[in-house]
Design a protein around this motif. Sequence first.
Motif, PDB file in Angstrom:
ATOM      1  N   GLU A 110       0.954  -1.266   0.004  1.00 14.83           N
ATOM      2  CA  GLU A 110       0.038  -0.143  -0.135  1.00 14.83           C
ATOM      3  C   GLU A 110       0.942   1.218   0.093  1.00 14.83           C
ATOM      4  N   SER A 111       0.248   2.286  -0.223  1.00 13.55           N
ATOM      5  CA  SER A 111       0.909   3.761  -0.042  1.00 13.55           C
ATOM      6  C   SER A 111       0.654   4.173   1.310  1.00 13.55           C
ATOM      7  N   GLY A 112       1.587   3.672   2.008  1.00 11.35           N
ATOM      8  CA  GLY A 112       1.399   3.763   3.667  1.00 11.35           C
ATOM      9  C   GLY A 112       2.169   5.038   4.256  1.00 11.35           C
ATOM     10  N   VAL A 113       1.388   5.430   5.377  1.00 13.24           N
ATOM     11  CA  VAL A 113       1.916   6.899   5.976  1.00 13.24           C
ATOM     12  C   VAL A 113       1.828   6.268   7.472  1.00 13.24           C
ATOM     13  N   TYR A 114       2.913   6.655   8.119  1.00 15.73           N
ATOM     14  CA  TYR A 114       2.816   6.355   9.836  1.00 15.73           C
ATOM     15  C   TYR A 114       3.054   7.691  10.554  1.00 15.73           C
ATOM     16  N   TYR A 115       2.532   7.544  11.728  1.00 13.03           N
ATOM     17  CA  TYR A 115       2.813   8.683  12.850  1.00 13.03           C
ATOM     18  C   TYR A 115       3.306   7.896  14.140  1.00 13.03           C
ATOM     19  N   ARG A 116       4.139   8.330  14.722  1.00 11.76           N
ATOM     20  CA  ARG A 116       4.557   7.669  16.053  1.00 11.76           C
ATOM     21  C   ARG A 116       4.917   8.640  17.056  1.00 11.76           C
ATOM     22  N   GLY A 117       5.050   8.158  18.324  1.00 13.70           N
ATOM     23  CA  GLY A 117       5.461   9.190  19.543  1.00 13.70           C
ATOM     24  C   GLY A 117       5.063   8.589  20.798  1.00 13.70           C
ATOM     25  N   ARG A 118       4.937   9.297  21.742  1.00  9.58           N
ATOM     26  CA  ARG A 118       4.841   8.775  23.125  1.00  9.58           C
ATOM     27  C   ARG A 118       3.335   9.582  23.842  1.00  9.58           C
ATOM     28  N   LEU A 119       2.688   8.911  24.366  1.00  2.00           N
ATOM     29  CA  LEU A 119       1.411   9.508  25.118  1.00  2.00           C
ATOM     30  C   LEU A 119       1.598   9.115  26.506  1.00  2.00           C
ATOM     31  N   THR A 120       1.565  10.460  27.076  1.00  2.00           N
ATOM     32  CA  THR A 120       1.807  10.479  28.835  1.00  2.00           C
ATOM     33  C   THR A 120       0.670  11.380  29.340  1.00  2.00           C
ATOM     34  N   ASN A 121       0.028  10.693  30.315  1.00  3.45           N
ATOM     35  CA  ASN A 121      -0.981  11.496  31.079  1.00  3.45           C
ATOM     36  C   ASN A 121      -1.909  12.230  30.093  1.00  3.45           C
ATOM     37  N   SER A 122      -2.307  11.437  29.145  1.00  6.86           N
ATOM     38  CA  SER A 122      -3.369  12.175  28.300  1.00  6.86           C
ATOM     39  C   SER A 122      -4.041  10.790  27.510  1.00  6.86           C
ATOM     40  N   ASN A 123      -5.046  10.972  27.146  1.00  2.50           N
ATOM     41  CA  ASN A 123      -5.987   9.629  26.441  1.00  2.50           C
ATOM     42  C   ASN A 123      -6.061  10.190  24.899  1.00  2.50           C
ATOM     43  N   VAL A 124      -5.507  11.047  24.342  1.00  2.10           N
ATOM     44  CA  VAL A 124      -5.814  11.656  23.138  1.00  2.10           C
ATOM     45  C   VAL A 124      -4.549  11.533  22.125  1.00  2.10           C
ATOM     46  N   ILE A 125      -4.536  11.013  21.243  1.00  4.85           N
ATOM     47  CA  ILE A 125      -3.399  10.957  20.043  1.00  4.85           C
ATOM     48  C   ILE A 125      -4.093  12.015  19.079  1.00  4.85           C
ATOM     49  N   GLU A 126      -3.352  13.257  19.035  1.00  3.63           N
ATOM     50  CA  GLU A 126      -3.658  14.089  17.892  1.00  3.63           C
ATOM     51  C   GLU A 126      -2.808  13.806  16.609  1.00  3.63           C
ATOM     52  N   LEU A 127      -3.490  13.439  15.603  1.00  2.00           N
ATOM     53  CA  LEU A 127      -2.783  13.088  14.424  1.00  2.00           C
ATOM     54  C   LEU A 127      -2.557  14.429  13.687  1.00  2.00           C
ATOM     55  N   PRO A 128      -1.471  14.547  12.928  1.00  2.00           N
ATOM     56  CA  PRO A 128      -0.975  15.730  11.927  1.00  2.00           C
ATOM     57  C   PRO A 128      -2.180  16.242  11.272  1.00  2.00           C
ATOM     58  N   ALA A 129      -2.455  17.583  11.219  1.00  2.00           N
ATOM     59  CA  ALA A 129      -3.567  18.067  10.367  1.00  2.00           C
ATOM     60  C   ALA A 129      -3.663  17.538   8.963  1.00  2.00           C
ATOM     61  N   TYR A 130      -2.560  17.351   8.426  1.00  2.00           N
ATOM     62  CA  TYR A 130      -2.545  16.945   6.921  1.00  2.00           C
ATOM     63  C   TYR A 130      -3.010  15.688   6.724  1.00  2.00           C
ATOM     64  N   TRP A 131      -3.215  14.920   7.696  1.00  8.29           N
ATOM     65  CA  TRP A 131      -3.698  13.681   7.570  1.00  8.29           C
ATOM     66  C   TRP A 131      -5.135  13.828   7.057  1.00  8.29           C
ATOM     67  N   LYS A 132      -5.743  14.342   7.359  1.00 14.04           N
ATOM     68  CA  LYS A 132      -7.216  14.725   6.781  1.00 14.04           C
ATOM     69  C   LYS A 132      -7.331  14.685   5.318  1.00 14.04           C
ATOM     70  N   GLY A 133      -6.516  15.220   4.707  1.00 13.13           N
ATOM     71  CA  GLY A 133      -6.464  15.300   3.384  1.00 13.13           C
ATOM     72  C   GLY A 133      -5.850  14.248   2.656  1.00 13.13           C
ATOM     73  N   LEU A 134      -4.729  13.607   3.405  1.00 15.16           N
ATOM     74  CA  LEU A 134      -3.856  12.766   2.972  1.00 15.16           C
ATOM     75  C   LEU A 134      -4.332  11.224   2.871  1.00 15.16           C
ATOM     76  N   VAL A 135      -4.958  10.718   4.135  1.00 16.08           N
ATOM     77  CA  VAL A 135      -5.120   9.575   4.625  1.00 16.08           C
ATOM     78  C   VAL A 135      -6.389   9.095   4.545  1.00 16.08           C
ATOM     79  N   ASP A 136      -6.820   7.970   4.145  1.00 14.39           N
ATOM     80  CA  ASP A 136      -8.026   7.234   4.380  1.00 14.39           C
ATOM     81  C   ASP A 136      -8.397   7.050   5.757  1.00 14.39           C
TER      82      ASP A 136
END
Length: 213
Positions: A110-136
């Motif tokens: 597939e034409s894959g895209v990834y985003y990674r990081g660390r989530l600490t003392n929060s329950n929300v992963i905010e994806l990059p804004a450009y994912w809305k126009g780029l990723v299904d």
Amino acid sequence: MSAGEFIPKPLDKDCSDRQAWGQESTIYSYIFKNNANPAEYPQDACPPYYHKTAQIDSLQVNTAITGLGNVTVTQVTASGVTLTSRKPFDIPHPTKDGWRLRHVCLEGPESGVYYRGRLTNSNVIELPAYWKGLVDPESITVTLTQIGSSQDLIVDKIEWGSRIIVKSGTASNIDCYFLVHGERKDGEKLIVEYEGKSIEDYPGDNSIYSINK
């Protein structure tokens, strides 16, 4: 006279190889090298052009390309078997003098895209804004790796393809690494297997993928 056919050197001409000179040209039909000496170019002639972009058969170069010292596309063995390169890059080692570092490109169906990081003392992963126009958004998958203790982490929901809500089954403070994958939606899906003898038989759009002939 066909390309590459031998032409005897005129006795009274300097036919030594020289750099191209003249005006930039963005017409890249085919590469042509002008061997004229600029000092001998007729003053009443139109100024010559040199190629700013290039085309060699199906290969087109329209922008700057750098770091090509280790790019290999295919290798054909003596038995006629074509071996496809794993697309490596090779650079001077960043921490060991006299050594080099080599990696290869990640591949997948597939034409894959990834985003990674660390989530600490929060329950929300905010994806990059450009994912809305780029990723299904329907293709998004999430991997969570808890840190320090068992937290029974769960992907609760994915909102609008831009926010991933995580919850702990043990009500623990969340501390985890995350890896989010998605598939690009700007263009057709990759057809992974198809019947054919060469890339010309590909039933989709060849122009949006790197092609090994």
